[in-house]
Design a protein around this motif. Structure first.
Motif, PDB file in Angstrom:
ATOM      1  N   ILE A 876      -1.011   5.983  -9.759  1.00 42.56           N
ATOM      2  CA  ILE A 876      -1.395   6.129  -8.358  1.00 42.56           C
ATOM      3  C   ILE A 876      -0.588   7.278  -7.754  1.00 42.56           C
ATOM      4  N   LEU A 877      -1.272   8.159  -7.058  1.00 42.10           N
ATOM      5  CA  LEU A 877      -0.621   9.251  -6.330  1.00 42.10           C
ATOM      6  C   LEU A 877      -0.550   8.845  -4.858  1.00 42.10           C
ATOM      7  N   ASN A 878       0.690   8.663  -4.375  1.00 38.30           N
ATOM      8  CA  ASN A 878       0.898   8.278  -2.982  1.00 38.30           C
ATOM      9  C   ASN A 878       1.485   9.461  -2.221  1.00 38.30           C
ATOM     10  N   ILE A 879       0.850   9.855  -1.115  1.00 35.67           N
ATOM     11  CA  ILE A 879       1.311  10.976  -0.295  1.00 35.67           C
ATOM     12  C   ILE A 879       1.683  10.451   1.084  1.00 35.67           C
ATOM     13  N   GLN A 880       2.919  10.745   1.500  1.00 34.27           N
ATOM     14  CA  GLN A 880       3.407  10.324   2.812  1.00 34.27           C
ATOM     15  C   GLN A 880       3.924  11.558   3.558  1.00 34.27           C
ATOM     16  N   PHE A 881       3.547  11.664   4.837  1.00 32.82           N
ATOM     17  CA  PHE A 881       4.015  12.783   5.649  1.00 32.82           C
ATOM     18  C   PHE A 881       3.798  12.455   7.125  1.00 32.82           C
ATOM     19  N   ARG A 882       4.409  13.284   7.956  1.00 32.64           N
ATOM     20  CA  ARG A 882       4.235  13.133   9.406  1.00 32.64           C
ATOM     21  C   ARG A 882       3.383  14.286   9.933  1.00 32.64           C
ATOM     22  N   TYR A 883       2.370  13.916  10.736  1.00 31.98           N
ATOM     23  CA  TYR A 883       1.478  14.901  11.336  1.00 31.98           C
ATOM     24  C   TYR A 883       1.418  14.619  12.830  1.00 31.98           C
ATOM     25  N   GLY A 884       1.962  15.569  13.614  1.00 26.44           N
ATOM     26  CA  GLY A 884       1.948  15.404  15.061  1.00 26.44           C
ATOM     27  C   GLY A 884       2.660  14.150  15.528  1.00 26.44           C
ATOM     28  N   GLY A 885       3.732  13.769  14.821  1.00 27.30           N
ATOM     29  CA  GLY A 885       4.481  12.582  15.196  1.00 27.30           C
ATOM     30  C   GLY A 885       3.928  11.299  14.608  1.00 27.30           C
ATOM     31  N   THR A 886       2.786  11.350  13.951  1.00 26.50           N
ATOM     32  CA  THR A 886       2.161  10.156  13.373  1.00 26.50           C
ATOM     33  C   THR A 886       2.415  10.118  11.879  1.00 26.50           C
ATOM     34  N   PHE A 887       2.820   8.947  11.397  1.00 22.78           N
ATOM     35  CA  PHE A 887       3.092   8.786   9.973  1.00 22.78           C
ATOM     36  C   PHE A 887       1.777   8.593   9.222  1.00 22.78           C
ATOM     37  N   GLN A 888       1.589   9.381   8.142  1.00 26.48           N
ATOM     38  CA  GLN A 888       0.383   9.300   7.324  1.00 26.48           C
ATOM     39  C   GLN A 888       0.753   8.792   5.933  1.00 26.48           C
ATOM     40  N   ASN A 889      -0.070   7.888   5.407  1.00 24.10           N
ATOM     41  CA  ASN A 889       0.206   7.271   4.106  1.00 24.10           C
ATOM     42  C   ASN A 889      -1.122   7.178   3.353  1.00 24.10           C
ATOM     43  N   ILE A 890      -1.267   7.957   2.278  1.00 19.18           N
ATOM     44  CA  ILE A 890      -2.538   8.056   1.551  1.00 19.18           C
ATOM     45  C   ILE A 890      -2.269   7.788   0.071  1.00 19.18           C
ATOM     46  N   SER A 891      -3.132   7.001  -0.553  1.00 18.74           N
ATOM     47  CA  SER A 891      -3.016   6.719  -1.985  1.00 18.74           C
ATOM     48  C   SER A 891      -4.345   6.980  -2.668  1.00 18.74           C
ATOM     49  N   VAL A 892      -4.287   7.656  -3.825  1.00 18.39           N
ATOM     50  CA  VAL A 892      -5.481   7.912  -4.641  1.00 18.39           C
ATOM     51  C   VAL A 892      -5.109   7.684  -6.100  1.00 18.39           C
ATOM     52  N   LYS A 893      -6.118   7.358  -6.900  1.00 25.10           N
ATOM     53  CA  LYS A 893      -5.890   7.225  -8.341  1.00 25.10           C
ATOM     54  C   LYS A 893      -5.896   8.612  -8.975  1.00 25.10           C
ATOM     55  N   LEU A 894      -4.889   8.877  -9.786  1.00 19.44           N
ATOM     56  CA  LEU A 894      -4.781  10.174 -10.454  1.00 19.44           C
ATOM     57  C   LEU A 894      -5.565  10.106 -11.766  1.00 19.44           C
ATOM     58  N   PRO A 895      -6.507  11.008 -12.001  1.00 21.01           N
ATOM     59  CA  PRO A 895      -7.390  10.895 -13.172  1.00 21.01           C
ATOM     60  C   PRO A 895      -6.704  11.307 -14.475  1.00 21.01           C
ATOM     61  N   ILE A 896      -5.739  10.509 -14.889  1.00 21.95           N
ATOM     62  CA  ILE A 896      -5.134  10.669 -16.218  1.00 21.95           C
ATOM     63  C   ILE A 896      -5.628   9.483 -17.039  1.00 21.95           C
ATOM     64  N   THR A 897      -6.610   9.741 -17.860  1.00 22.13           N
ATOM     65  CA  THR A 897      -7.259   8.679 -18.628  1.00 22.13           C
ATOM     66  C   THR A 897      -7.076   8.920 -20.118  1.00 22.13           C
ATOM     67  N   LEU A 898      -7.343   7.887 -20.899  1.00 23.77           N
ATOM     68  CA  LEU A 898      -7.059   7.948 -22.334  1.00 23.77           C
ATOM     69  C   LEU A 898      -7.871   9.035 -23.023  1.00 23.77           C
ATOM     70  N   ASN A 899      -9.109   9.276 -22.565  1.00 26.12           N
ATOM     71  CA  ASN A 899      -9.950  10.265 -23.234  1.00 26.12           C
ATOM     72  C   ASN A 899      -9.439  11.694 -23.056  1.00 26.12           C
ATOM     73  N   LYS A 900      -8.498  11.924 -22.128  1.00 26.99           N
ATOM     74  CA  LYS A 900      -7.956  13.267 -21.945  1.00 26.99           C
ATOM     75  C   LYS A 900      -7.183  13.724 -23.176  1.00 26.99           C
ATOM     76  N   PHE A 901      -6.780  12.792 -24.028  1.00 27.95           N
ATOM     77  CA  PHE A 901      -5.977  13.130 -25.200  1.00 27.95           C
ATOM     78  C   PHE A 901      -6.838  13.144 -26.466  1.00 27.95           C
ATOM     79  N   PHE A 902      -8.153  13.347 -26.257  1.00 26.71           N
ATOM     80  CA  PHE A 902      -9.092  13.496 -27.362  1.00 26.71           C
ATOM     81  C   PHE A 902      -8.901  14.834 -28.047  1.00 26.71           C
ATOM     82  N   GLN A 903      -9.020  14.871 -29.354  1.00 28.70           N
ATOM     83  CA  GLN A 903      -9.115  16.115 -30.119  1.00 28.70           C
ATOM     84  C   GLN A 903     -10.457  16.087 -30.847  1.00 28.70           C
ATOM     85  N   PRO A 904     -11.400  16.983 -30.507  1.00 27.89           N
ATOM     86  CA  PRO A 904     -12.719  16.936 -31.159  1.00 27.89           C
ATOM     87  C   PRO A 904     -12.602  17.096 -32.666  1.00 27.89           C
ATOM     88  N   THR A 905     -13.460  16.381 -33.403  1.00 25.24           N
ATOM     89  CA  THR A 905     -13.440  16.423 -34.863  1.00 25.24           C
ATOM     90  C   THR A 905     -14.861  16.636 -35.377  1.00 25.24           C
TER      91      THR A 905
END
Length: 1014
Positions: A876-905
């Motif tokens: 999970i990628l969590n981003i926290q920051f302040r914008y105009g005095g307001t606290f922002q808290n955003i979370s997204v899933k980072l696309p690191i999946t098992l198939n990224k480590f495929f080697q074609p054969t």
């Protein structure tokens, strides 16, 4: 420099040196030195005060005595007193004595530092130069602590003389190399870059050395130096030798400065490039080389567009041609690619064009006839040329320059100068890794082979071997391997083991016909058996066992090889293992009957070492199962006193156990216990690992691995931040390819609270609770399963773009955070969050980002990835920051999946279905029948399977409407072979997806990921 006054010649010192030289024996010399030491001691302790000249003379004598190898235990205070003199010659001798005899632990260091400070503050250029030279010569941490803050001020001051600037730059460089933690980065860094524009070339040369070293650790601080360095280099290479008369060396203008500027430019990627130049993109590069399938255009197009956004309008102009081959490029995908990265200013393109002109000019001058026959001229000219070629190789972005550099190096391969031949071979090894110059390098194969045969210098021959290894591919593998084997018979003993490893790797890697591979390895053992490590013959056994089509040929070939009167022990090992497993395949021939096979092996038994004898005993018991007709003969051998009463415990135990097994076990039990070895699991060649270890860290031994990240130090420095500061782990050596081996920093994320406090600090810039996933995060995550670039998240404030690349079990991801507003983001803190289970399977390390993001700006974060074992979740990628005095808290899933480590054969139809049958256990298969969510377009389906990471196997499935793929999942601990079959039903608008792997959890995860794509 002040004029030397009368009397500064120090006649007494000259007389003393003459007396020492006239001494007839060592004893006479010691006697004269002791007499002089006594005289000097009495002078220093006398009541009469010595004048500056006398002090200088006596201190010089002490220094001379010390240089003769005698200890000096007095006179230090007098030398320190000389530092306060206003006469240059006296101050010079004082500084010389201090530089040579005073160590950093001396009690006088405080007095020395005070004297140096006085001289630095005097603004007298002569005295300042002496002080700076002393600081640089001593170079201790104490000196760095005392003066590291003052020297940068002197360096960038407007009224500092050129000679002092030179000394200050080199002095600061010395302190930074010895004590980098004491040299602060500050406002002076932006000003020191402008010294590259100084009119005095001596200042420019010293400043270039300093900036190059600083830029390697702090690239962002000195990135403006690129344009200035290119500008200065352009002025040098286009000038005539008369324009820079004071800095022209044998008709070559400023060669040392040119070399330094070229090295500075190698600290950065090519000007005008994005995150990564398209031609350096390894994934697209390897796929272009392996296949011309039109589906690759789709991915290559987007990769190029994201890497070179300056030319995006031109790129959009050719989208229609790609559309003709079946790819529908939606406006959403267009926006994703264009918005990923900040457009580069037009100045970068101008700088790049100017740099290209400089490099072309240097290559053109290399073709001109020499202006002097002296060796100094050719040395200076070639020094600039080779550094320019190094920069061309580093950028790897201009096909014309790469090919020209290769042709220029080819001319040096037959040069009479040995050093030039060595450097040419070494540079061409790196050029062979570029897709643009690889073919050009191959044209010189005959010249390199001739160098291997005729070169006298062993180091040059070794570089020739390296180049042959680097230029090898399927078109010339058999020729290169044959030449290496021929050379191996006469090769120098120091490089034989390395040649053996390279021959074994090339034979395996490019073996189209595995009978050739078997012949090559057996020939290798015959020629250089003593240098064939265990990894080599282990590997040939693994390959023969895993390939049914070569087992009979291997048994026949090794049987014939064993008939030679003198066989190397490694050949006996291979023969014993292969005949024990597959001797039955040749037993039908009367010339290789079971008894003949046994007698042949047993004739070698007494000549072998204990481990080989133990292996042969195992072969004998295998023969009992394969050939019952010779059971009695084998039992007689096992029953002999030489076996049952052997002094070696291992041999004795084997003989007793095998004899007992052959006596009491039934035929069925014997067949079960001694059944044929199953196929070995697919994994990285142990030979390649051994070669990497032998060549040492930082040396690339595989052609494809030569194209590593040369800019790893540029994109945010070399330091890494672990994901969780509480569980810092040391990455494996293999991860160093992506810079994971750097020293970890303290995590930029706020540490988790140690207690579950119910009180919340409403003024805190960090939240104690991670926000839930942002709306649409799961949909965006699914879109990245089959692609690596695009926009991951976007709202009215923030845009998050990704660009990633993966190779085997390693990966690197660039995350771009764009501020869409006109207001600053404060306390901007992105954090990667992994569960405990995921932390054990995935090693993530991040580079810190600037906590302030200006309005309309974009910051980049680099994530280095190492797959330890297979995993199910995503971080999970969590981003926290302040914008105009307001606290922002955003979370997204980072696309690191098992198939990224495929080697074609790539696999043939027969091999695919043979492997498919081997993976027939229920726990190895995962099948899913599901309704199509998207239009069932054949070309889009192919693109998604390729984007998923597997190789798309054409004409393998009997049903041409089906899709078949194969690949290997690479993790640090293992390699997992994967086969997939996708069967579309157009009438029912449904798919059946079947995945078979050697691990249940991998089959399950890959099936889940791929099912969501159709």
């Amino acid at each position: 420099m002040p004029a030397v006054s009368k009397g500064d010649g120090m006649r007494g010192l000259a007389v003393f040196i003459s007396d020492i030289r006239n001494c007839k024996s060592k004893e006479a010399e010691i006697k004269r030195i002791n007499k002089e030491l006594a005289n000097i001691r009495s002078k220093f302790k006398g009541d009469k005060a010595l004048d500056g000249y006398s002090k200088k003379k006596y201190v010089c004598k002490l220094l001379f005595i010390f240089l003769l190898g005698h200890d000096i235990d007095f006179g230090h205070m007098e030398a320190v007193n000389l530092l306060s003199s206003n006469r240059y010659t006296e101050k010079q001798i004082g500084y010389l004595f201090i530089s040579v005899l005073v160590n950093s632990n001396s009690e006088l260091i405080r007095l020395i530092n005070n004297a140096i400070k006085n001289d630095l503050a005097s603004r007298n250029p002569t005295f300042m130069g002496l002080a700076l030279h002393c600081i640089a010569n001593v170079g201790s941490r104490e000196m760095a602590e005392a003066f590291a803050g003052e020297i940068p001020k002197i360096l960038v001051a407007g009224d500092t003389m050129d000679s002092v600037k030179q000394s200050a730059a080199l002095c600061l460089l010395r302190l930074y190399r010895t004590s980098p933690d004491f040299v602060p980065m500050g406002d002076w860094t932006s000003r020191v870059v402008h010294l590259l524009n100084d009119q005095h070339l001596g200042v420019v040369t010293a400043a270039t050395s300093l900036i190059t070293t600083l830029a390697q650790k702090n690239p962002e601080e000195f990135k403006t130096s690129v344009s200035l360095a290119v500008s200065r280099l352009s002025r040098i290479v286009t000038s005539a030798s008369t324009d820079l008369q004071d800095y022209t060396y044998y008709f070559v203008p400023a060669p040392w400065l040119s070399v330094k500027l070229l090295r500075l430019l190698q600290c950065y990627p090519p000007p005008g490039n994005g995150v990564k130049n398209h031609v350096s993109c390894q994934r697209c590069s390897m796929q272009r080389r392996e296949s011309s399938n039109s589906t690759l255009m789709f991915r290559e197009f987007f990769c190029k567009l994201s890497a070179d956004t300056n030319n995006f309008l031109l790129s959009w102009g050719i989208t229609s041609s790609y559309g003709k081959v079946g790819y529908l490029i939606s406006s959403v995908e267009q926006n994703e690619v264009v918005q990923q990265f900040v457009l580069f200013p037009p100045e970068d393109a101008a700088v790049r064009g100017r740099l290209t002109e400089c490099l072309e000019t240097i290559l053109n001058k290399a073709q001109e006839p020499p202006k002097s026959k002296k060796v100094q001229h050719s040395n200076a000219k070639n020094a600039v040329l080779f550094e320019a070629i190094s920069l061309i190789i580093h950028h790897d972005s201009e096909p014309n320059l790469l090919v020209r550099a290769c042709n220029q190096l080819g001319q040096f391969l037959q040069h009479r100068e040995t050093n030039l031949r060595y450097l040419a071979l070494e540079s061409m090894c790196t050029l062979a890794s570029s897709e643009f110059s690889h073919e050009a390098v191959k044209t010189h194969i005959e010249t390199v082979i001739n160098a291997l045969k005729t070169e006298r210098d062993v180091s040059v021959r070794q570089r020739a071997v390296d180049l042959l290894y680097a230029m090898c591919d399927r078109s010339n593998a058999q020729q290169i391997v044959a030449e290496m084997l021929n050379y191996l018979e006469t090769a120098d003993y120091s490089i034989r083991e390395e040649i053996v490893l390279k021959v074994a790797i090339l034979a395996e890697k490019y073996a189209v016909d595995y009978t050739w591979y078997v012949d090559t390895i057996l020939n290798l053992i015959r020629i250089a058996g003593d240098y064939v490590s265990e990894e080599v013959w282990y590997r040939v056994i693994q390959i023969v066992i895993n390939r049914d089509d070569v087992q009979g040929y291997a048994a026949k070939t090794v049987f014939e090889a064993l008939q030679a009167p003198a066989c190397h022990e490694n050949l006996v090992k291979v023969g014993g293992y292969i005949l024990g497993e597959f001797g039955n395949l040749i037993a039908g021939d009367p010339r290789s009957s079971p008894l003949i096979q046994f007698n042949l092996l047993h004739s070698k038994f007494h000549l072998c070492s204990v481990p080989t004898r133990a292996l042969l005993l195992s072969t004998y018991i295998k023969f009992v199962n394969l050939f019952p007709e010779i059971k009695t003969t084998i039992q007689d051998v096992l029953r002999s006193d030489s076996q049952l009463k052997n002094a070696d415990v291992e041999l004795q135990q084997r003989a007793v156990e095998y004899l007992r097994l052959s006596t009491i076990a039934s035929t069925d039990i014997l067949a079960t216990v001694l059944e044929e070895m199953p196929p070995f699991p697919e994994r990285e060649s142990s030979i390649l690992a051994k070669l990497k270890k032998k060549k040492g860290p930082g040396t690339v031994t595989d052609l494809e691995e030569i194209k590593k990240e040369r800019n790893s130090d540029v994109n945010g420095g070399t330091e890494s931040t672990p994901v969780n500061a509480s569980t810092v782990s040391t990455p494996s050596p293999s991860a160093d390819l992506l810079g994971l081996g750097a020293a970890p920093l303290t995590s930029s994320a706020p540490p988790p609270s140690s207690t579950g406090s119910l009180l919340v600090d409403v003024f805190s810039d960090s939240a104690s609770v991670v926000a839930p996933l942002a709306p649409g995060s799961e949909d965006n995550f699914a879109r990245f399963v089959c692609k690596n670039n695009g926009v991951l998240f976007e709202n009215q404030l923030l845009q998050i773009g990704l660009k990633s690349e993966f190779r085997q079990n390693l990966g690197r991801m660039f995350i771009f955070y764009g501020n869409k507003t006109s207001t600053q983001f404060l306390n901007f803190t992105p954090t990667l969050i992994c569960s405990d289970e995921l932390q054990s399977s995935l090693n993530l390390q991040t580079k810190p980002v600037d906590p302030t993001v200006d309005g309309g700006a974009q910051v980049q974060q680099v994530v280095n990835i190492e797959c330890i074992s297979d995993f199910m979740e995503a971080p999970i990628l969590n981003i926290q920051f302040r914008y105009g005095g307001t606290f922002q808290n955003i979370s997204v899933k980072l696309p690191i999946t098992l198939n990224k480590f495929f080697q074609p054969t790539e696999m043939a139809s027969q091999d695919f279905f043979q492997r498919w049958k081997q993976l027939s256990n229920p726990q190895q298969e995962m099948q899913n029948i599901f309704k199509a969510k998207h239009p069932m377009d054949t070309e889009i389906t192919k693109a998604k399977i390729i984007g998923f990471g597997s190789a798309l196997l054409e004409e393998v499935d009997p049903n041409p409407a089906n899709f078949v793929g194969a690949g290997i999942i690479h993790t640090k601990t293992t390699q997992i072979g994967c086969l997939l079959r996708l069967e579309p039903n157009l009438q029912a608008q449904m798919y059946r997806l079947t995945l078979r792997t050697s691990k249940e959890t991998v089959s399950q995860r890959l099936c889940e990921l791929l099912s969501e794509q159709f």
